[in-house]
Design an enzyme around this catalytic site. Structure first.
Site, short mmCIF file in Angstrom:
data_model
loop_
_atom_site.label_atom_id
_atom_site.label_comp_id
_atom_site.label_asym_id
_atom_site.label_seq_id
_atom_site.Cartn_x
_atom_site.Cartn_y
_atom_site.Cartn_z
N HIS A 9 1.43 3.11 1.27
CA HIS A 9 1.47 2.54 -0.08
C HIS A 9 2.65 3.07 -0.89
CE1 HIS A 9 0.14 6.36 -1.84
NE2 HIS A 9 -0.70 6.45 -0.82
N HIS A 150 -2.38 4.95 4.27
CA HIS A 150 -2.05 6.21 3.59
C HIS A 150 -1.43 7.19 4.58
CE1 HIS A 150 -4.75 4.82 0.29
NE2 HIS A 150 -5.39 4.27 1.31
#
Length: 206
Positions: A9, A150
């Site tokens: 992200h 992540h």
């Protein structure tokens, strides 16, 4: 040759503040949104068929920016969430080192041995993420898959895909909106890209 693309992200509000996020649901900063636009522009040049994402906001926001650019629907999944850090979540790096120096030392130096009440181990993260990866790949044998997730989760996926021990977790880094890619060849799986962030520096991805 099937390919798995992995994107972390964009910068989140807590990345900027240097706070431990874990599974706290934190939004992107303006910089993070611009980073997502740049990786989206880069991925136009790749052959991506399907997009999956962590359901946490910072990942899903990044994935939706990419999906809009590629004209692809994003499927969210809890399996791609960040590691659950328990009582560490919300702490600054300074607070963490002061209050949890022993556990923090283990996390930095021997992350595969990290175990704390209320937190996931790397083995648990890898198990949930790889179960989902295996399911997606088997259901879409001729498709190239993008997963927006992540840092910790992506590292466990990379190690899982190429059969490397989780003890090598701290031998790589995954930056915001970095691109990594695994090729699934006939005889082995290969890391084709790792933590590539050239799109954040080149004007052509503006």
């Amino acid at each position: 040759m099937q390919k798995l693309y992995l994107v972390r992200h964009g910068e989140s509000e807590w990345n900027n503040l240097k706070r431990i996020q874990g599974q706290k649901d934190i939004c992107l900063t303006l910089k993070g949104k611009k980073q997502a636009e740049k990786i989206a522009n880069r991925l136009v040049f790749e052959e991506i068929d399907i997009i999956y994402s962590s359901d946490l906001k910072r990942a899903s926001e990044t994935a939706n920016i990419i999906g809009e650019k590629l004209n692809l629907k994003v499927t969210p999944s809890e399996a791609f969430r960040e590691i659950q850090f328990g009582s560490w979540e919300g702490l600054s790096i300074e607070e963490l080192t002061e209050k949890n120096s022993k556990e923090h030392f283990i996390w930095i130096n021997e992350p595969h041995n990290f175990k704390m009440d209320g937190a996931e181990t790397l083995y648990e993260v890898q198990n949930r993420a790889m179960n989902k990866i295996d399911s997606i790949l088997k259901s879409n044998p001729d498709k190239n898959i993008l997963v927006v997730s992540h840092g910790a989760t992506i590292k466990t996926i990379i190690l899982g895909c190429v059969g490397m021990d989780i003890k090598y977790y701290n031998k790589m880094t995954i930056g915001n909106t970095s691109l990594s890619m695994i090729e699934f060849r006939d005889h082995n799986n290969v890391i084709k890209l790792l933590n590539d962030t050239c799109h954040l520096k080149e004007d052509k991805y503006e």
